[in-house]
Design a protein around this motif. Structure first.
Motif, PDB file in Angstrom:
ATOM      1  N   ILE A 178      -1.950  -0.137  10.925  1.00  0.00           N
ATOM      2  CA  ILE A 178      -1.383   0.224   9.616  1.00  0.00           C
ATOM      3  C   ILE A 178      -1.121   1.722   9.538  1.00  0.00           C
ATOM      4  CG2 ILE A 178      -1.828   0.279   7.134  1.00  0.00           C
ATOM      5  CD1 ILE A 178      -3.495  -2.279   7.509  1.00  0.00           C
ATOM      6  N   VAL A 179      -2.103   2.504   9.928  1.00  0.00           N
ATOM      7  CA  VAL A 179      -1.978   3.964   9.862  1.00  0.00           C
ATOM      8  C   VAL A 179      -0.834   4.460  10.744  1.00  0.00           C
ATOM      9  CG1 VAL A 179      -3.116   6.111  10.545  1.00  0.00           C
ATOM     10  CG2 VAL A 179      -4.358   4.409   9.184  1.00  0.00           C
ATOM     11  N   ASP A 180      -0.728   3.908  11.940  1.00  0.00           N
ATOM     12  CA  ASP A 180       0.330   4.331  12.855  1.00  0.00           C
ATOM     13  C   ASP A 180       1.711   3.994  12.295  1.00  0.00           C
ATOM     14  OD1 ASP A 180      -1.626   5.248  14.516  1.00  0.00           O
ATOM     15  OD2 ASP A 180      -1.478   3.595  15.963  1.00  0.00           O
ATOM     16  N   GLN A 181       1.846   2.848  11.613  1.00  0.00           N
ATOM     17  CA  GLN A 181       3.128   2.493  11.010  1.00  0.00           C
ATOM     18  C   GLN A 181       3.519   3.495   9.922  1.00  0.00           C
ATOM     19  OE1 GLN A 181       4.255  -0.659   7.822  1.00  0.00           O
ATOM     20  NE2 GLN A 181       4.235  -1.777   9.779  1.00  0.00           N
TER      21      GLN A 181
ATOM     22  N   LEU B  70       0.833  -1.195   0.000  1.00  0.00           N
ATOM     23  CA  LEU B  70       0.000   0.000   0.000  1.00  0.00           C
ATOM     24  C   LEU B  70       0.870   1.249   0.000  1.00  0.00           C
ATOM     25  CD1 LEU B  70      -2.968   1.093   0.320  1.00  0.00           C
ATOM     26  CD2 LEU B  70      -2.556   1.064   2.806  1.00  0.00           C
ATOM     27  N   LYS B  71       0.481   2.219  -0.826  1.00  0.00           N
ATOM     28  CA  LYS B  71       1.179   3.502  -0.847  1.00  0.00           C
ATOM     29  C   LYS B  71       0.621   4.410   0.254  1.00  0.00           C
ATOM     30  CE  LYS B  71       2.071   3.251  -5.823  1.00  0.00           C
ATOM     31  NZ  LYS B  71       1.830   3.886  -7.145  1.00  0.00           N
TER      32      LYS B  71
ATOM     33  N   THR C  36       6.630   8.061   7.736  1.00  0.00           N
ATOM     34  CA  THR C  36       6.557   9.110   6.710  1.00  0.00           C
ATOM     35  C   THR C  36       5.917  10.408   7.184  1.00  0.00           C
ATOM     36  OG1 THR C  36       4.371   8.444   5.873  1.00  0.00           O
ATOM     37  CG2 THR C  36       6.291   7.280   4.995  1.00  0.00           C
ATOM     38  N   GLY C  37       5.254  10.382   8.297  1.00  0.00           N
ATOM     39  CA  GLY C  37       4.515  11.555   8.749  1.00  0.00           C
ATOM     40  C   GLY C  37       3.163  11.680   8.083  1.00  0.00           C
ATOM     41  N   GLU C  38       2.852  10.767   7.175  1.00  0.00           N
ATOM     42  CA  GLU C  38       1.555  10.755   6.499  1.00  0.00           C
ATOM     43  C   GLU C  38       0.904   9.397   6.689  1.00  0.00           C
ATOM     44  OE1 GLU C  38       1.467  12.711   2.542  1.00  0.00           O
ATOM     45  OE2 GLU C  38       3.666  12.739   2.754  1.00  0.00           O
TER      46      GLU C  38
END
Length: 415
Positions: free
Chosen positions: A144-147, A113-114, A152-154
């Protein structure tokens, strides 16, 4: 032609065998889990074998197998009785929420996922501790989001309709967790031809399984005399035309970072090259003209409507397409069974079906799926096959009548 042996008999399967090029491997061999309806596991296993899968092992509502990326592409495109093609990327045991979160976050999600992509998670659980599937989906999303945010900060976003990556999370009773990529995206029953339907439409995968179990391969006439929204006829027409059911839709793997556009284009062309004109008549009939119109709209989207004949007559006034060979013809239908559509007198309806089978359809094999034991008894003909299946939450029987010339009406002892 492939055959499978079920408790109810031996069935021919109209699958063309694909022999993969052993000299050219398109990717590493992976293990896949392909889900299906209960009762169709052996059919699906035969489909997968015909597509070149190895180590094929049927389970309950799932078939495990191995194959490369090309196989995975072909499976999504060609499977008629598969629901989703999943590949496991991680498994572990988690006895509490923190352990679940930590294990999910430890998976490297960047190959799948990008950071600006969209994801969706389907979770199901049998665990006494992890009981809430919605909460598990949220916990998975957070991991996933936290990783991504830490690296990347995004962060990626969540979208069911626009997902670049669909994930499956399954938790067993023993808190064993399986994490899989859903290469199909939307369920494979969504062929792309059915938009609006009449009452109580049958699922496309179920319809394909019914036609396949009938032994239909396009070489004899086919009819659904109570076709409703036309799903059984659509699946039969695609089988007769050798048309892959996924030709008119997209798949989840097309949005993966490692998507091979060239390989996919060649596999789609391979499927197009196999399409033929159905050699025998295909008849769709329904007494309701509006419902028949909806069937025509769906069948037009398959690209095969020009090969289908339509009638709008009471079943007992419908003439059977004359069998062109000694093989006879095949009839498959899904009549009302009271719990779905109110018919007035279910026994009278099924008695009419039995009388019409006996008088108008000699030489045919007639298959009927029903959830009405009372209706089935009222058909009044002896069955030669009886297969238990599920139509959604409804327990049904799929039965076969061999309509020999001069067959005697016989009250069968149905369950």
């Amino acid at each position: 032609m492939h055959t499978i042996r079920l408790k109810s008999g031996v069935f021919p399967l109209p699958f063309t065998t694909f022999t993969p090029n052993r000299e050219k491997k398109h990717s590493a061999i992976k293990t896949y889990a392909i889900t299906t309806f209960e009762g169709f596991e052996e059919i699906l296993a035969a489909e997968l074998t015909a597509l070149g899968a190895t180590d094929v092992e049927p389970g309950r509502r799932v078939v495990m197998c191995k194959g490369d990326k090309a196989f995975m592409y072909r499976a999504n495109l060609n499977l008629r009785t598969g629901i989703r093609v999943l590949t496991e990327i991680a498994s572990f045991r988690a006895r509490n929420e923190q352990a679940m979160y930590d294990q999910l976050k430890a998976i490297d999600w960047s190959p799948y996922l990008k950071v600006d992509g969209f994801l969706w998670i389907d979770a199901n659980t049998q665990s006494d501790y992890h009981r809430n599937a919605v909460y598990l989906s949220q916990l998975f999303k957070d991991a996933i989001v936290d990783q991504f945010r830490a690296k990347t900060g995004e962060r990626p976003s969540v979208s069911k309709e626009n997902a670049d990556l669909t994930l499956n999370l399954h938790v067993t009773r023993n808190d064993e967790v399986s994490v899989s990529l859903n290469s199909s995206g939307e369920s494979l029953h969504r062929r792309g031809y059915r938009k609006r339907t009449g009452g109580a439409p049958i699922n496309e995968v179920l319809a394909a399984g019914l036609v396949t179990l009938s032994g239909y391969d396009g070489e004899v006439p086919f009819c659904d005399p109570m076709c409703g929204s036309g799903t059984i006829v659509a699946e039969a027409a695609m089988i007769a035309a050798r048309q892959a059911p996924g030709l008119n839709r997209s798949f989840g793997f097309e949005r993966w970072p490692d998507f091979d556009a060239g390989l996919w284009a060649s596999i789609r062309q391979e499927a197009r090259d196999k399409v033929r004109t159905p050699p025998q008549p295909i008849l769709a009939n329904d007494i309701d003209e509006l419902t028949l119109h909806l069937a025509k709209v769906s069948l037009e989207r398959t690209g095969l409507i020009q090969h289908i004949d339509f009638e709008s007559l009471p079943f007992n006034q419908l003439s059977a397409p004359a069998p062109a060979t000694e093989k006879g013809g095949i009839l498959v239908t899904n009549p009302p069974y009271e719990v779905r559509l109110k018919t007035g007198n279910i026994e009278e309806l099924y008695e009419m079906i039995g009388d019409t089978f006996k008088t108008n359809w000699k030489g045919y094999s007639a298959w009927l799926i029903t959830g009405s034991p009372e209706g089935l008894k009222s058909v009044g003909l002896k069955t030669s096959r009886r297969i238990p299946l599920m139509n959604g939450p409804i327990e049904v029987r799929y039965v076969r009548y061999d309509l020999y010339a001069g067959s005697r009406k016989h009250k069968s002892e149905e369950e």
